[in-house]
Scaffold this motif. Structure first.
Motif, PDB file in Angstrom:
ATOM      1  N   ALA A  66       0.830  -1.213   0.000  1.00 40.53           N
ATOM      2  CA  ALA A  66       0.000   0.000   0.000  1.00 40.53           C
ATOM      3  C   ALA A  66       0.863   1.262   0.000  1.00 40.53           C
ATOM      4  O   ALA A  66       0.555   2.241  -0.698  1.00 40.53           O
ATOM      5  CB  ALA A  66      -0.930  -0.004   1.214  1.00 40.53           C
ATOM      6  N   TYR A  67       1.949   1.242   0.754  1.00 38.67           N
ATOM      7  CA  TYR A  67       2.871   2.380   0.798  1.00 38.67           C
ATOM      8  C   TYR A  67       3.467   2.638  -0.581  1.00 38.67           C
ATOM      9  O   TYR A  67       3.526   3.779  -1.042  1.00 38.67           O
ATOM     10  CB  TYR A  67       3.975   2.089   1.823  1.00 38.67           C
ATOM     11  CG  TYR A  67       5.034   3.152   1.908  1.00 38.67           C
ATOM     12  CD1 TYR A  67       4.825   4.321   2.635  1.00 38.67           C
ATOM     13  CD2 TYR A  67       6.265   2.995   1.269  1.00 38.67           C
ATOM     14  CE1 TYR A  67       5.801   5.300   2.723  1.00 38.67           C
ATOM     15  CE2 TYR A  67       7.234   3.965   1.345  1.00 38.67           C
ATOM     16  CZ  TYR A  67       7.005   5.106   2.072  1.00 38.67           C
ATOM     17  OH  TYR A  67       7.970   6.074   2.148  1.00 38.67           O
ATOM     18  N   GLN A  68       3.893   1.576  -1.249  1.00 40.73           N
ATOM     19  CA  GLN A  68       4.492   1.723  -2.576  1.00 40.73           C
ATOM     20  C   GLN A  68       3.470   2.250  -3.572  1.00 40.73           C
ATOM     21  O   GLN A  68       3.782   3.112  -4.394  1.00 40.73           O
ATOM     22  CB  GLN A  68       5.075   0.390  -3.053  1.00 40.73           C
ATOM     23  CG  GLN A  68       5.813   0.491  -4.361  1.00 40.73           C
ATOM     24  CD  GLN A  68       7.040   1.377  -4.276  1.00 40.73           C
ATOM     25  OE1 GLN A  68       7.710   1.420  -3.248  1.00 40.73           O
ATOM     26  NE2 GLN A  68       7.358   2.059  -5.348  1.00 40.73           N
ATOM     27  N   LEU A  69       2.246   1.745  -3.507  1.00 42.82           N
ATOM     28  CA  LEU A  69       1.209   2.230  -4.413  1.00 42.82           C
ATOM     29  C   LEU A  69       0.856   3.684  -4.138  1.00 42.82           C
ATOM     30  O   LEU A  69       0.606   4.457  -5.069  1.00 42.82           O
ATOM     31  CB  LEU A  69      -0.036   1.344  -4.311  1.00 42.82           C
ATOM     32  CG  LEU A  69       0.113  -0.066  -4.872  1.00 42.82           C
ATOM     33  CD1 LEU A  69      -1.137  -0.888  -4.595  1.00 42.82           C
ATOM     34  CD2 LEU A  69       0.446  -0.046  -6.353  1.00 42.82           C
ATOM     35  N   ALA A  70       0.870   4.077  -2.862  1.00 43.69           N
ATOM     36  CA  ALA A  70       0.605   5.481  -2.518  1.00 43.69           C
ATOM     37  C   ALA A  70       1.726   6.383  -3.017  1.00 43.69           C
ATOM     38  O   ALA A  70       1.468   7.502  -3.493  1.00 43.69           O
ATOM     39  CB  ALA A  70       0.433   5.633  -1.014  1.00 43.69           C
ATOM     40  N   LEU A  71       2.981   5.931  -2.922  1.00 45.52           N
ATOM     41  CA  LEU A  71       4.101   6.711  -3.462  1.00 45.52           C
ATOM     42  C   LEU A  71       4.004   6.839  -4.980  1.00 45.52           C
ATOM     43  O   LEU A  71       4.330   7.879  -5.545  1.00 45.52           O
ATOM     44  CB  LEU A  71       5.435   6.051  -3.113  1.00 45.52           C
ATOM     45  CG  LEU A  71       5.970   6.193  -1.714  1.00 45.52           C
ATOM     46  CD1 LEU A  71       7.285   5.428  -1.580  1.00 45.52           C
ATOM     47  CD2 LEU A  71       6.177   7.644  -1.349  1.00 45.52           C
TER      48      LEU A  71
ATOM     49  N   SER B  65      11.108  -7.055  -8.088  1.00 43.29           N
ATOM     50  CA  SER B  65      11.824  -7.411  -6.864  1.00 43.29           C
ATOM     51  C   SER B  65      10.897  -8.117  -5.878  1.00 43.29           C
ATOM     52  O   SER B  65      11.343  -8.920  -5.057  1.00 43.29           O
ATOM     53  CB  SER B  65      12.475  -6.187  -6.229  1.00 43.29           C
ATOM     54  OG  SER B  65      11.507  -5.243  -5.835  1.00 43.29           O
ATOM     55  N   CYS B  66       9.603  -7.876  -5.968  1.00 42.00           N
ATOM     56  CA  CYS B  66       8.632  -8.615  -5.161  1.00 42.00           C
ATOM     57  C   CYS B  66       8.632 -10.092  -5.574  1.00 42.00           C
ATOM     58  O   CYS B  66       8.600 -10.983  -4.722  1.00 42.00           O
ATOM     59  CB  CYS B  66       7.248  -7.995  -5.343  1.00 42.00           C
ATOM     60  SG  CYS B  66       6.036  -8.543  -4.161  1.00 42.00           S
TER      61      CYS B  66
ATOM     62  N   ALA C 184      12.363   1.309  -3.959  1.00 42.81           N
ATOM     63  CA  ALA C 184      11.281   0.456  -4.460  1.00 42.81           C
ATOM     64  C   ALA C 184      11.753  -0.987  -4.588  1.00 42.81           C
ATOM     65  O   ALA C 184      10.998  -1.923  -4.296  1.00 42.81           O
ATOM     66  CB  ALA C 184      10.786   0.966  -5.809  1.00 42.81           C
ATOM     67  N   ILE C 185      12.990  -1.190  -4.996  1.00 45.80           N
ATOM     68  CA  ILE C 185      13.534  -2.543  -5.128  1.00 45.80           C
ATOM     69  C   ILE C 185      13.655  -3.200  -3.760  1.00 45.80           C
ATOM     70  O   ILE C 185      13.274  -4.361  -3.579  1.00 45.80           O
ATOM     71  CB  ILE C 185      14.879  -2.514  -5.876  1.00 45.80           C
ATOM     72  CG1 ILE C 185      14.645  -2.107  -7.335  1.00 45.80           C
ATOM     73  CG2 ILE C 185      15.596  -3.844  -5.780  1.00 45.80           C
ATOM     74  CD1 ILE C 185      15.899  -1.785  -8.104  1.00 45.80           C
TER      75      ILE C 185
END
Length: 169
Positions: free
Chosen positions: A17-22, A47-48, A129-130
């Motif tokens: 959620a944090y990554q999608l918000a960024l 990387s996920c 992000a990675i």
């Protein structure tokens, strides 16, 4: 095999959620150029996928680091659930049936580890992000949710690619 708890899955989903918000560019820019904006998520999701591969029966230092990250994340998530919202902790999030990596699949994960580590350290734009993607993949890769379902195709692809690369030599 290390199993993730509900707290660990919660932390993994919070990272997602944090990554999608960024990433969120806004509705208007997303409608104008969806491919370019969607491509900005590629380093995170690749990387996920790597993070999910590291918890699929990998031993050695890489497997130990991945299992330790899952254990710590589960512990932190459980503490956050108990102290943050007052729920129970320590419940296993339903481990998935996973396909262990073959010897050549493990060799491919070792190569990917070098690529992920070097890229995360050298990339000023995508390094965070990675790192977040690998952590997210480790925590969600052993869950029974969507990322857990992705573990079997990821392991199959890694085993096939490793067998193809090393079989050609």
């Amino acid at each position: 095999m290390t199993y993730v708890t509900i707290g660990g899955v919660t932390v993994g989903l919070m990272i997602l959620a944090y990554q999608l918000a960024l990433w969120w560019p806004g509705l208007k820019p997303l409608r104008k150029d969806p491919v370019r904006h969607a491509a900005a998520l590629l380093p995170f999701f690749l990387s996920c996928a790597y993070g999910a591969l590291t918890v699929l029966g990998i031993g050695g230092l890489i497997g130990w680091a991945a299992r330790t990250a899952v254990w710590i994340t589960s512990w932190l998530g459980d503490v956050a659930l108990v102290w943050g919202v007052g729920t129970d902790a320590g419940q296993r999030a339903g481990g998935t049936v996973y396909l262990p990596l073959t010897q050549t699949g493990g060799a491919l994960v070792l190569i990917l580890t070098v690529i992920v580590v070097v890229t995360a350290k050298k990339s000023t734009k995508h390094g965070g992000a990675i790192s977040r993607g690998a952590w997210c993949g480790m925590t969600l890769g052993t869950s029974a949710g969507i990322a857990g379902f992705a573990a079997v195709p990821l392991a199959t692809a890694a085993n096939w690619l490793g067998g193809t690369v090393y079989g050609a030599m």
